[in-house]
Design an enzyme around this catalytic site. Structure first.
Site, mmCIF file in Angstrom:
data_model
loop_
_atom_site.group_PDB
_atom_site.id
_atom_site.type_symbol
_atom_site.label_atom_id
_atom_site.label_comp_id
_atom_site.label_asym_id
_atom_site.label_seq_id
_atom_site.Cartn_x
_atom_site.Cartn_y
_atom_site.Cartn_z
ATOM 1 N N HIS A 9 15.189 -32.051 24.092
ATOM 2 C CA HIS A 9 14.952 -33.370 23.505
ATOM 3 C C HIS A 9 14.310 -34.315 24.519
ATOM 4 O O HIS A 9 14.510 -34.195 25.730
ATOM 5 C CB HIS A 9 16.253 -33.980 22.983
ATOM 6 C CG HIS A 9 17.238 -34.334 24.060
ATOM 7 N ND1 HIS A 9 17.127 -35.457 24.842
ATOM 8 C CD2 HIS A 9 18.338 -33.681 24.490
ATOM 9 C CE1 HIS A 9 18.130 -35.506 25.702
ATOM 10 N NE2 HIS A 9 18.871 -34.421 25.517
ATOM 11 N N ARG A 60 19.490 -37.218 19.236
ATOM 12 C CA ARG A 60 18.370 -37.175 20.183
ATOM 13 C C ARG A 60 17.543 -35.909 20.011
ATOM 14 O O ARG A 60 16.314 -35.934 20.156
ATOM 15 C CB ARG A 60 18.869 -37.335 21.622
ATOM 16 C CG ARG A 60 19.896 -36.307 22.100
ATOM 17 C CD ARG A 60 20.528 -36.807 23.395
ATOM 18 N NE ARG A 60 21.437 -35.853 24.028
ATOM 19 C CZ ARG A 60 22.734 -35.747 23.763
ATOM 20 N NH1 ARG A 60 23.282 -36.523 22.830
ATOM 21 N NH2 ARG A 60 23.490 -34.886 24.420
ATOM 22 N N GLU A 87 24.543 -29.993 23.141
ATOM 23 C CA GLU A 87 24.585 -29.996 24.600
ATOM 24 C C GLU A 87 25.929 -29.454 25.085
ATOM 25 O O GLU A 87 26.933 -29.470 24.351
ATOM 26 C CB GLU A 87 24.376 -31.430 25.105
ATOM 27 C CG GLU A 87 24.488 -31.657 26.608
ATOM 28 C CD GLU A 87 23.490 -30.858 27.432
ATOM 29 O OE1 GLU A 87 23.585 -29.612 27.423
ATOM 30 O OE2 GLU A 87 22.642 -31.472 28.088
ATOM 31 N N HIS A 182 19.028 -29.042 23.831
ATOM 32 C CA HIS A 182 19.452 -29.842 24.978
ATOM 33 C C HIS A 182 19.291 -29.074 26.282
ATOM 34 O O HIS A 182 19.136 -27.848 26.279
ATOM 35 C CB HIS A 182 20.905 -30.266 24.781
ATOM 36 C CG HIS A 182 21.124 -31.000 23.500
ATOM 37 N ND1 HIS A 182 21.149 -32.372 23.418
ATOM 38 C CD2 HIS A 182 21.296 -30.540 22.233
ATOM 39 C CE1 HIS A 182 21.334 -32.737 22.153
ATOM 40 N NE2 HIS A 182 21.416 -31.644 21.417
#
Length: 230
Positions: A9, A60, A87, A182
């Protein structure tokens, strides 16, 4: 030969502030929005086409993917959002400033928390408001699957079932896939694809907002990889 595109991202609000983010759901900065647009433009320029997209359930990564698909005029393709692409969960470090933590406990300890393969950060308590079990996105998960903090090894073990059950068959069926996720969930994927050692993976950094292209053989082993950037 198969092609897989992965994108970390674009710059988030907490990336910019140097905060441990993990599963905290923060948005992109204005710079991050532009990073995502640039990623989409170069993918369009290089004529990349996709049949299926994967992302996490954190905005995100979702927003980065949305912008890329808009820029490439491919918003119509199916998008699968899954928590297994989230993440790495940074436990009780989430929301803490990385530089302030280094000053408080020492740079070496923070480096171990950030980069070691199998050392977890301090874990969240179950009554902590940051515990994902309090978030309705995760209410249907088995409690054992909801982390209070993860090392990279945990992240590898978390994403692999989804990869093996869904992504691998999709790739082998000929689908062209893009994954927007991520830094650490993608480091976990890269480690697995390239069979990188536990020690060497600590040196790998994936930049924000720059597409990474893998060309894979029939066994999904990388034959070539390269970043798309101007």
């Amino acid at each position: 030969m198969y092609t897989l595109v992965i994108v970390r991202h674009a710059q988030s609000e907490w990336n910019k502030k140097k905060l441990f983010t993990g599963w905290t759901d923060v948005g992109l900065t204005p710079e991050g929005l532009e990073e995502a647009r640039k990623a989409g433009r170069i993918l369009k320029e290089k004529e990349f086409e996709f049949d299926l997209a994967y992302t996490s359930v954190l905005k995100r990564a979702i927003k980065t993917l949305d912008i890329i698909l808009e820029e490439t005029d491919q918003q119509w393709i199916p998008v699968i959002k899954h928590w297994r692409w989230n993440e790495r969960h940074y436990g009780a470090l989430q929301g803490k400033n990385k530089e302030e933590m280094a000053a408080e406990v020492g740079e070496e300890k923070v480096h171990i928390w950030r980069r070691s393969y199998d050392v977890r950060p301090p874990l969240l308590e179950l009554d902590d408001g940051r515990y994902p079990g309090n978030d309705r996105r995760y209410t249907d998960l088995d409690k054992k699957d909801i982390p209070r903090g993860e090392c990279l090894k945990d992240t590898v073990e978390r994403f692999l079932p989804l990869w093996e059950k869904e992504v691998v068959p999709a790739i082998k069926s000929g689908k062209r896939i893009i994954i927007s996720a991520h830094g650490n969930s993608l480091r976990a994927l890269v480690k697995y694809l390239e069979n990188i050692s536990d020690n060497e993976i600590s040196k790998l950094e994936i930049p924000t907002g720059i597409p990474l292209v893998y060309e894979l053989d029939k066994n999904l082993k990388p034959t070539k990889k390269y970043y798309l950037q101007k």
